[in-house]
Scaffold this motif. Sequence first.
Motif, PDB file in Angstrom:
ATOM      1  N   ARG A   1     -37.247 -11.145   6.965  1.00 60.87           N
ATOM      2  CA  ARG A   1     -37.117 -12.437   7.545  1.00 60.87           C
ATOM      3  C   ARG A   1     -37.721 -12.802   8.945  1.00 60.87           C
ATOM      4  NH1 ARG A   1     -34.061 -15.073  11.381  1.00 60.87           N
ATOM      5  NH2 ARG A   1     -33.518 -12.997  12.389  1.00 60.87           N
ATOM      6  N   GLU A   2     -38.045 -11.706   9.517  1.00 59.92           N
ATOM      7  CA  GLU A   2     -38.699 -11.721  11.089  1.00 59.92           C
ATOM      8  C   GLU A   2     -40.210 -12.058  10.619  1.00 59.92           C
ATOM      9  OE1 GLU A   2     -38.050  -8.128  12.998  1.00 59.92           O
ATOM     10  OE2 GLU A   2     -35.758  -8.687  13.448  1.00 59.92           O
ATOM     11  N   ALA A   3     -40.682 -11.346   9.475  1.00 58.82           N
ATOM     12  CA  ALA A   3     -42.170 -11.495   9.355  1.00 58.82           C
ATOM     13  C   ALA A   3     -42.516 -12.799   8.822  1.00 58.82           C
ATOM     14  CB  ALA A   3     -42.533 -10.639   8.135  1.00 58.82           C
ATOM     15  N   VAL A   4     -41.450 -13.587   7.988  1.00 56.69           N
ATOM     16  CA  VAL A   4     -41.636 -14.731   7.489  1.00 56.69           C
ATOM     17  C   VAL A   4     -41.666 -15.763   8.706  1.00 56.69           C
ATOM     18  CG1 VAL A   4     -40.460 -16.907   6.227  1.00 56.69           C
ATOM     19  CG2 VAL A   4     -41.088 -14.541   5.123  1.00 56.69           C
ATOM     20  N   LEU A   5     -40.457 -15.720   9.617  1.00 51.35           N
ATOM     21  CA  LEU A   5     -40.464 -16.737  10.645  1.00 51.35           C
ATOM     22  C   LEU A   5     -41.735 -16.596  11.780  1.00 51.35           C
ATOM     23  CD1 LEU A   5     -36.689 -16.503  11.494  1.00 51.35           C
ATOM     24  CD2 LEU A   5     -38.088 -18.266  10.122  1.00 51.35           C
ATOM     25  N   SER A   6     -42.104 -15.392  11.882  1.00 49.63           N
ATOM     26  CA  SER A   6     -43.266 -15.133  12.913  1.00 49.63           C
ATOM     27  C   SER A   6     -44.726 -15.848  12.151  1.00 49.63           C
ATOM     28  CB  SER A   6     -43.439 -13.627  12.796  1.00 49.63           C
ATOM     29  OG  SER A   6     -44.717 -13.387  13.746  1.00 49.63           O
ATOM     30  N   MET A   7     -44.755 -15.455  10.852  1.00 52.30           N
ATOM     31  CA  MET A   7     -46.055 -16.094  10.088  1.00 52.30           C
ATOM     32  C   MET A   7     -45.971 -17.604  10.199  1.00 52.30           C
ATOM     33  SD  MET A   7     -47.296 -13.847   7.040  1.00 52.30           S
ATOM     34  CE  MET A   7     -45.757 -12.439   6.823  1.00 52.30           C
ATOM     35  N   ARG A   8     -44.809 -18.130  10.052  1.00 50.79           N
ATOM     36  CA  ARG A   8     -44.571 -19.757   9.859  1.00 50.79           C
ATOM     37  C   ARG A   8     -44.729 -20.299  11.150  1.00 50.79           C
ATOM     38  NH1 ARG A   8     -45.162 -23.071   7.164  1.00 50.79           N
ATOM     39  NH2 ARG A   8     -43.601 -24.267   7.569  1.00 50.79           N
ATOM     40  N   ALA A   9     -44.192 -19.579  12.312  1.00 55.97           N
ATOM     41  CA  ALA A   9     -44.686 -19.913  13.674  1.00 55.97           C
ATOM     42  C   ALA A   9     -45.950 -19.944  13.895  1.00 55.97           C
ATOM     43  CB  ALA A   9     -43.984 -19.150  14.537  1.00 55.97           C
ATOM     44  N   ASP A  10     -46.689 -19.307  13.272  1.00 54.82           N
ATOM     45  CA  ASP A  10     -48.162 -19.032  13.624  1.00 54.82           C
ATOM     46  C   ASP A  10     -48.900 -20.299  12.447  1.00 54.82           C
ATOM     47  OD1 ASP A  10     -48.190 -17.161  15.380  1.00 54.82           O
ATOM     48  OD2 ASP A  10     -48.363 -15.618  13.928  1.00 54.82           O
ATOM     49  N   GLY A  11     -48.215 -20.962  11.673  1.00 52.99           N
ATOM     50  CA  GLY A  11     -48.638 -21.975  10.980  1.00 52.99           C
ATOM     51  C   GLY A  11     -49.095 -21.358   9.701  1.00 52.99           C
ATOM     52  N   VAL A  12     -48.930 -20.337   9.288  1.00 54.98           N
ATOM     53  CA  VAL A  12     -49.464 -19.792   7.780  1.00 54.98           C
ATOM     54  C   VAL A  12     -48.154 -20.549   6.817  1.00 54.98           C
ATOM     55  CG1 VAL A  12     -49.257 -17.687   6.360  1.00 54.98           C
ATOM     56  CG2 VAL A  12     -49.724 -17.495   9.013  1.00 54.98           C
ATOM     57  N   SER A  13     -49.034 -20.950   5.817  1.00 52.18           N
ATOM     58  CA  SER A  13     -48.317 -21.670   4.615  1.00 52.18           C
ATOM     59  C   SER A  13     -47.374 -20.653   3.886  1.00 52.18           C
ATOM     60  CB  SER A  13     -49.240 -22.000   3.647  1.00 52.18           C
ATOM     61  OG  SER A  13     -50.003 -21.091   2.678  1.00 52.18           O
ATOM     62  N   TYR A  14     -46.215 -21.372   3.164  1.00 55.39           N
ATOM     63  CA  TYR A  14     -45.391 -20.542   2.599  1.00 55.39           C
ATOM     64  C   TYR A  14     -46.234 -19.734   1.354  1.00 55.39           C
ATOM     65  CZ  TYR A  14     -41.689 -23.961   4.215  1.00 55.39           C
ATOM     66  OH  TYR A  14     -40.886 -24.444   4.891  1.00 55.39           O
ATOM     67  N   ARG A  15     -47.295 -20.506   0.748  1.00 60.92           N
ATOM     68  CA  ARG A  15     -47.702 -19.663  -0.270  1.00 60.92           C
ATOM     69  C   ARG A  15     -48.543 -18.508   0.136  1.00 60.92           C
ATOM     70  NH1 ARG A  15     -47.570 -22.635  -4.826  1.00 60.92           N
ATOM     71  NH2 ARG A  15     -47.110 -25.095  -4.633  1.00 60.92           N
ATOM     72  N   LYS A  16     -49.116 -18.443   1.281  1.00 60.08           N
ATOM     73  CA  LYS A  16     -49.773 -17.178   2.040  1.00 60.08           C
ATOM     74  C   LYS A  16     -48.891 -16.220   2.360  1.00 60.08           C
ATOM     75  CE  LYS A  16     -54.024 -19.625   3.203  1.00 60.08           C
ATOM     76  NZ  LYS A  16     -55.036 -20.089   4.399  1.00 60.08           N
ATOM     77  N   ILE A  17     -47.819 -16.760   2.707  1.00 59.60           N
ATOM     78  CA  ILE A  17     -46.769 -15.735   3.246  1.00 59.60           C
ATOM     79  C   ILE A  17     -46.377 -15.048   2.090  1.00 59.60           C
ATOM     80  CG2 ILE A  17     -44.356 -15.409   4.300  1.00 59.60           C
ATOM     81  CD1 ILE A  17     -44.931 -17.843   5.949  1.00 59.60           C
TER      82      ILE A  17
ATOM     83  N   TYR B   1     -31.069 -27.009  12.326  1.00 57.62           N
ATOM     84  CA  TYR B   1     -32.051 -28.225  12.112  1.00 57.62           C
ATOM     85  C   TYR B   1     -32.642 -27.888  10.746  1.00 57.62           C
ATOM     86  CZ  TYR B   1     -35.334 -24.296  13.534  1.00 57.62           C
ATOM     87  OH  TYR B   1     -36.200 -23.445  13.735  1.00 57.62           O
ATOM     88  N   GLU B   2     -33.543 -28.870  10.289  1.00 61.98           N
ATOM     89  CA  GLU B   2     -33.907 -29.013   8.806  1.00 61.98           C
ATOM     90  C   GLU B   2     -35.337 -28.216   8.774  1.00 61.98           C
ATOM     91  OE1 GLU B   2     -35.158 -31.996   5.421  1.00 61.98           O
ATOM     92  OE2 GLU B   2     -33.744 -32.666   6.877  1.00 61.98           O
ATOM     93  N   ALA B   3     -35.378 -27.542   7.965  1.00 59.90           N
ATOM     94  CA  ALA B   3     -36.848 -26.710   7.598  1.00 59.90           C
ATOM     95  C   ALA B   3     -37.916 -27.862   7.427  1.00 59.90           C
ATOM     96  CB  ALA B   3     -36.745 -25.857   6.527  1.00 59.90           C
ATOM     97  N   PRO B   4     -39.067 -27.675   7.839  1.00 64.16           N
ATOM     98  CA  PRO B   4     -40.280 -28.379   7.458  1.00 64.16           C
ATOM     99  C   PRO B   4     -40.537 -28.448   5.998  1.00 64.16           C
ATOM    100  CG  PRO B   4     -40.950 -26.722   8.778  1.00 64.16           C
ATOM    101  CD  PRO B   4     -39.528 -26.491   8.775  1.00 64.16           C
ATOM    102  N   HIS B   5     -41.088 -29.442   5.609  1.00 63.38           N
ATOM    103  CA  HIS B   5     -41.689 -29.135   4.224  1.00 63.38           C
ATOM    104  C   HIS B   5     -43.029 -29.064   3.851  1.00 63.38           C
ATOM    105  CE1 HIS B   5     -37.639 -30.800   2.971  1.00 63.38           C
ATOM    106  NE2 HIS B   5     -37.753 -31.523   3.861  1.00 63.38           N
ATOM    107  N   GLN B   6     -43.414 -27.877   3.414  1.00 61.94           N
ATOM    108  CA  GLN B   6     -44.878 -27.443   3.205  1.00 61.94           C
ATOM    109  C   GLN B   6     -44.705 -26.741   1.897  1.00 61.94           C
ATOM    110  OE1 GLN B   6     -46.820 -25.420   6.282  1.00 61.94           O
ATOM    111  NE2 GLN B   6     -48.594 -24.772   5.001  1.00 61.94           N
ATOM    112  N   ALA B   7     -45.826 -26.721   0.975  1.00 61.22           N
ATOM    113  CA  ALA B   7     -46.015 -25.814   0.000  1.00 61.22           C
ATOM    114  C   ALA B   7     -47.147 -24.782   0.194  1.00 61.22           C
ATOM    115  CB  ALA B   7     -46.543 -26.766  -1.380  1.00 61.22           C
TER     116      ALA B   7
END
Length: 68
Positions: A22-38, A62-68
């Motif tokens: 979970r921490e890795a996912v949130l960290s990468m999302r904060a850096d702008g990495v796409s869901y697919r790349k994560i 809050y609601e999660a942003p929508h990105q593929a």
Amino acid sequence: MAISEVLAHHEARAPKLRELRREAVLSMRADGVSYRKIAARLKVSLGTVQNIERGTCRRLGYEAPHQA
């Protein structure tokens, strides 16, 4: 080592492993990495990455942003 011992050990470690993921996912999302790349980097499904972010956002109110 008996299979029951292996499974018990795995169950004890599972929450920590989920928290690390979970921490890795949130960290990468904060850096702008796409869901697919994560998903590719962590070797998990796209849905798993999205569920992690949705669950965290829901907990924070809050609601999660929508990105593929």
